[in-house]
Design a protein around this motif. Structure first.
Motif, PDB file in Angstrom:
ATOM      1  N   PRO A  29       0.897  -1.238  -0.194  1.00 41.75           N
ATOM      2  CA  PRO A  29      -0.167  -0.059  -0.047  1.00 41.75           C
ATOM      3  C   PRO A  29       0.777   1.121  -0.037  1.00 41.75           C
ATOM      4  N   ASP A  30       2.049   1.343   0.674  1.00 46.41           N
ATOM      5  CA  ASP A  30       2.705   2.488   0.524  1.00 46.41           C
ATOM      6  C   ASP A  30       3.905   2.629  -0.564  1.00 46.41           C
ATOM      7  N   ASP A  31       3.732   1.722  -1.382  1.00 48.51           N
ATOM      8  CA  ASP A  31       4.796   1.878  -2.523  1.00 48.51           C
ATOM      9  C   ASP A  31       4.373   3.015  -3.362  1.00 48.51           C
ATOM     10  N   ASP A  67      11.689  -7.009  -4.328  1.00 47.06           N
ATOM     11  CA  ASP A  67      11.328  -7.644  -3.204  1.00 47.06           C
ATOM     12  C   ASP A  67      12.555  -7.566  -1.961  1.00 47.06           C
ATOM     13  N   ASN A  68      13.825  -7.448  -2.433  1.00 47.27           N
ATOM     14  CA  ASN A  68      14.642  -7.338  -1.447  1.00 47.27           C
ATOM     15  C   ASN A  68      14.995  -5.851  -0.870  1.00 47.27           C
ATOM     16  N   LEU A  69      14.141  -4.942  -1.251  1.00 44.24           N
ATOM     17  CA  LEU A  69      14.502  -3.417  -0.730  1.00 44.24           C
ATOM     18  C   LEU A  69      13.977  -3.351   0.768  1.00 44.24           C
ATOM     19  N   THR A  70      14.934  -2.590   1.484  1.00 44.14           N
ATOM     20  CA  THR A  70      14.644  -2.672   2.704  1.00 44.14           C
ATOM     21  C   THR A  70      14.014  -1.339   3.005  1.00 44.14           C
ATOM     22  N   THR A  71      14.149  -0.291   2.154  1.00 46.39           N
ATOM     23  CA  THR A  71      13.674   1.302   2.432  1.00 46.39           C
ATOM     24  C   THR A  71      11.922   1.099   2.274  1.00 46.39           C
ATOM     25  N   SER A  72      11.619   2.089   2.888  1.00 44.50           N
ATOM     26  CA  SER A  72      10.154   2.206   2.889  1.00 44.50           C
ATOM     27  C   SER A  72       9.710   3.671   2.808  1.00 44.50           C
ATOM     28  N   LYS A  74      -3.827  -2.342  -4.370  1.00 48.77           N
ATOM     29  CA  LYS A  74      -3.558  -1.915  -3.085  1.00 48.77           C
ATOM     30  C   LYS A  74      -3.561  -0.481  -2.958  1.00 48.77           C
ATOM     31  N   ASN A  75      -4.100   0.200  -4.053  1.00 45.88           N
ATOM     32  CA  ASN A  75      -4.371   1.439  -3.972  1.00 45.88           C
ATOM     33  C   ASN A  75      -3.086   2.629  -4.136  1.00 45.88           C
ATOM     34  N   CYS A  76      -2.237   1.892  -4.669  1.00 42.17           N
ATOM     35  CA  CYS A  76      -0.749   2.679  -4.477  1.00 42.17           C
ATOM     36  C   CYS A  76      -0.815   3.772  -5.186  1.00 42.17           C
ATOM     37  N   ARG A  77       0.133   4.805  -4.719  1.00 43.06           N
ATOM     38  CA  ARG A  77       0.010   6.210  -5.289  1.00 43.06           C
ATOM     39  C   ARG A  77       1.135   5.971  -6.502  1.00 43.06           C
ATOM     40  N   ILE A  78       0.687   6.608  -7.713  1.00 41.52           N
ATOM     41  CA  ILE A  78       1.358   6.610  -8.942  1.00 41.52           C
ATOM     42  C   ILE A  78       1.359   8.125  -9.376  1.00 41.52           C
TER      43      ILE A  78
END
Length: 291
Positions: free
Chosen positions: A35-37, A93-98, A118-122
């Motif tokens: 969701p926060d992507d 998949d391995n990214l640790t940043t958020s 997930k209603n991601c912001r684009i």
């Protein structure tokens, strides 16, 4: 390790593509967004790296250890599968940043469905067709992972015919524009607006993302993302990427609005305008070719 010969274009679900963007297709389509992507979507050479770097500085500008990696590692390219690098999906998949900052050039209809679920912001960035065509031409000349561009005249015809990697510019910009009308989580930016007033567009971006940077932070970001600064910055200018041949052309060439005038002949411009009018007559989408 050397790259294989330049790839060939082929039709893929109605869109011109190369194997570098289709070989990992099942994994791309099954990608699990969060969701926060934040997705940065563009047609190639429309300001992707610019917006990627703005977002990277806004979210991670203070973390110096993060800062010492090139932007193409920090903002992974979702659909890319190319020799020398792990697949984009795997890197993500391995990214640790958020939040994860994700880059794509996919037309709207090919985007993995989890981004919608997930209603991601684009953040979508569009650039006027003439400058976009010129920039793409020089990019294809220096990028060994792109099909052979040929001469400018033939290239321009191919651009008009939509025979480019990631398909037709016209379909791409209008497809995302139409989706924006029904999807509140898409911010549609114009490259020309960003050149004209970077601060204003930065404010729009922050508002969309729910960020409230201080005036000092905003100035720092604005300074960092000025074209000349990014062009000199090895973490932003792709000079560390072995696929790019800087002896032919830099990855960041001019970053101007209206450079098309140095490439189009009068006849080419008239032919292009006529074709453009037909293809864009049913959309409210409007571009500026000068500012």
């Amino acid at each position: 390790m050397e790259l294989p010969p330049r790839p060939k274009l082929f039709d893929f679900h109605g869109v011109s593509m190369t194997n570098y963007f289709t070989d990992n297709w099942d994994n791309v389509q099954n990608f699990q967004a969060r969701p926060d992507d934040i997705l940065i979507a563009t047609y190639p050479k429309a300001g992707t790296t610019w917006v990627s770097y703005i977002l990277d500085l806004l979210y991670f500008g203070q973390t110096t250890h993060e800062h010492q990696r090139p932007i193409f590692e920090k903002v992974p390219f979702l659909e890319l599968l190319i020799p020398l690098y792990p697949p984009g999906v795997e890197v993500l998949d391995n990214l640790t940043t958020s939040p994860r900052l994700i880059k794509t050039h996919l037309p709207v209809q090919l985007l993995p469905k989890s981004f919608w679920e997930k209603n991601c912001r684009i953040v979508y960035v569009a650039r006027n067709a003439k400058d976009n065509a010129v920039s793409y031409f020089h990019f294809d000349r220096m990028n060994q992972a792109e099909p052979e561009p040929g001469d400018w005249n033939n290239y321009l015809q191919r651009f008009m015919d939509g025979k480019m990697v990631f398909g037709s510019w016209y379909d791409h910009v209008t497809g995302w524009w139409e989706r924006k009308q029904t999807h509140s989580k898409i911010l549609y930016l114009f490259y020309e607006d960003m050149v004209e007033d970077t601060g204003r567009e930065l404010d729009r971006l922050c508002s969309f993302l729910g960020l409230s940077p201080s005036a000092e932070e905003k100035e720092r970001v604005k300074g960092g993302v000025q074209f000349d600064n990014m062009k000199k910055n090895s973490m932003a200018n792709y000079s560390t990427n072995p696929v790019m041949d800087f002896k032919i052309s830099p990855f960041m060439r001019k970053g101007k609005v209206g450079d098309w005038k140095n490439h189009f002949t009068v006849a080419q411009s008239e032919q292009f305008d006529e074709d453009y009018k037909k293809k864009m007559e049913n959309t409210q989408l409007r571009f500026r070719t000068t500012i």
